[in-house]
Design a protein around this motif. Structure first.
Motif, PDB file in Angstrom:
ATOM      1  N   HIS A 151      -2.035  -2.386   2.021  1.00 12.89           N
ATOM      2  CA  HIS A 151      -1.738  -3.806   2.244  1.00 12.89           C
ATOM      3  C   HIS A 151      -0.352  -3.937   2.873  1.00 12.89           C
ATOM      4  N   HIS A 156       0.472  -6.316  -5.231  1.00 17.33           N
ATOM      5  CA  HIS A 156       1.877  -6.255  -5.664  1.00 17.33           C
ATOM      6  C   HIS A 156       2.026  -5.772  -7.102  1.00 17.33           C
ATOM      7  N   LYS A 215      -8.163 -11.667   2.690  1.00 16.65           N
ATOM      8  CA  LYS A 215      -6.928 -11.837   1.922  1.00 16.65           C
ATOM      9  C   LYS A 215      -6.888 -13.279   1.442  1.00 16.65           C
ATOM     10  N   HIS A 258       1.785  -5.897   6.620  1.00 14.74           N
ATOM     11  CA  HIS A 258       1.769  -6.940   7.636  1.00 14.74           C
ATOM     12  C   HIS A 258       2.328  -6.376   8.942  1.00 14.74           C
ATOM     13  N   ASP A 307       3.360  -3.516   1.257  1.00 10.88           N
ATOM     14  CA  ASP A 307       3.520  -4.947   1.552  1.00 10.88           C
ATOM     15  C   ASP A 307       4.622  -5.163   2.587  1.00 10.88           C
TER      16      ASP A 307
HETATM   17 ZN   LIG Z   1       1.434  -9.186   1.767  1.00 10.72          ZN
END
Ligand SMILES: [Zn+2]
Length: 378
Positions: free
Chosen positions: A16, A269, A168, A18, A325
């Protein structure tokens, strides 16, 4: 590091993260803002530099660029590189083999183009569709509730064919994880309120719970039918997320819904600070996975070790996954992989010393976690 199972040679799949932004030239003020979730101007300008993560990152970068451990020296060294060159050197240094990217943030207009990123990072690339961004865009297009529902069902009918490996969900950032089934009348009234907001302000931010929950249930039904994972933002985020309603136990109605048993649920997370609750859910629900991220939340190595200990201490290893993340700057993907390896290696070594695992079992556990890409489908 003594007492750590060595994992450096094993490539990691970042389950996960970005996109990185295309423009990476930065000054100190802009740079610091990448490393806090606080909207407070003084926190962004000053306090952020007084955190364990920021100090560790600066020290790591100084070593990487072979400059003094000093913020200005590190940024000056960094600014001599193009964005693809930064991505290339950092991803190679951290041995990142693949990424699963939430395409909803940052705005694609600011993100490095996917083909440029893939060429520079030499990583396998898979995309996830962010649901709430999709809902907001569709509410602006469809004036009728029924039209919206039909169009959404069509949009989500065959997500793999559209290049997505999962969904998501950021309900934790909007109306909370207590996602309910609503009578159609309530959903229609909430839709009318969302359309009125659109007319009044030119945009819609999906804070209309009856509508948001109803559209999420349409998406979950699609995910269950296609056996596609849904990654949920849980816990830590900026204050836009109410940390009370973004807690993992709030998801109970979705977890208990038998029609979603074929939908893998990924709690992101590490659910920090609710990591024990997250580990418990991964231990009791067959379709729940706990994703532990090692760059965001912005934590010390010790706190990430606590989170990892709780996860490996209670949940089956098959239910845990690694991520960074990382977002916007490639240093977060890099630092997450370096620290994730280090922390996982430390906790696995503890399990060996305690007699929970032998050395071979510990190495296969690391592979399940994402070091070797066993979880790239989720
Ligand atoms: Zn994220």
């Amino acid at each position: 590091m003594a007492g750590t199972l060595a994992l450096e040679e094993i490539a990691v799949i970042d389950n996960h993260c970005h996109a990185v932004e295309s423009d990476q030239q930065t000054d100190t003020a802009r740079w610091r803002r990448y490393f806090t979730e606080s909207p407070d101007a003084v926190m962004q300008a000053d306090d952020v530099a007084q955190t364990a993560l920021y100090r560790r990152l600066t020290r790591r970068m100084a070593k990487f660029y072979d400059v003094p451990n000093d913020e200005a020296a590190v940024l000056a060294a960094r600014n001599t590189h193009s964005t693809p060159a930064l991505v290339e050197s950092l991803f190679r240094d951290a041995n990142i083999g693949g990424v699963v990217v939430d395409t909803g943030y940052p705005d694609p207009d600011r993100a490095l183009a996917v083909d440029t990123f893939v060429a520079a990072s030499r990583s396998s690339y898979r995309a996830m569709l962010r649901l709430e961004v999709t809902f907001e865009a569709m509410i602006a297009v469809y004036a009728g509730y029924h039209e919206l529902v039909e169009a959404l069902e069509e949009r989500l009918r065959d997500l793999r064919a559209e290049g997505y490996c999962g969904l998501k969900c950021i309900a934790g950032y909007r109306t909370g994880l207590s996602i309910q089934r609503w009578p159609e009348g309530d959903a229609r009234r909430a839709f009318a309120a969302a359309r009125a907001e659109l007319d009044a302000t030119g945009g819609v931010r999906l804070g209309h719970k009856a509508l948001s929950d109803t559209l999420l249930h349409i998406a979950f039904a699609a995910a269950a039918a296609q056996e596609l994972p849904v990654q949920f933002h849980v816990g830590y985020g900026d204050p836009d997320a109410d940390l009370r309603s973004a807690a993992p136990l709030e998801l109970r109605a979705v977890l208990e819904d038998r029609s979603y048993r074929s939908m893998p649920i990924v709690l992101l997370h590490g659910c920090w600070p609710y990591f024990r609750e997250g580990a418990y859910l991964a231990a009791v629900y067959g379709n729940v996975h706990l994703d532990l991220s090692y760059a965001i939340p912005f934590l010390s190595v010790g706190e990430m070790t606590s989170m990892t200990r709780a996860a490996l201490g209670a949940a089956p290893f098959t239910k845990l996954m690694y991520s960074s993340d990382g977002a916007r700057v490639p240093e977060l993907h890099w630092l997450g992989a370096l620290d994730g390896r280090r922390v996982l290696g430390r906790v696995l070594e503890e399990l060996i010393q305690d007699g929970d695992l032998d050395r071979d079992e510990a190495r296969s556990t690391a592979k399940l976690y994402g070091f070797d890409g066993a979880h790239s489908d989720a």
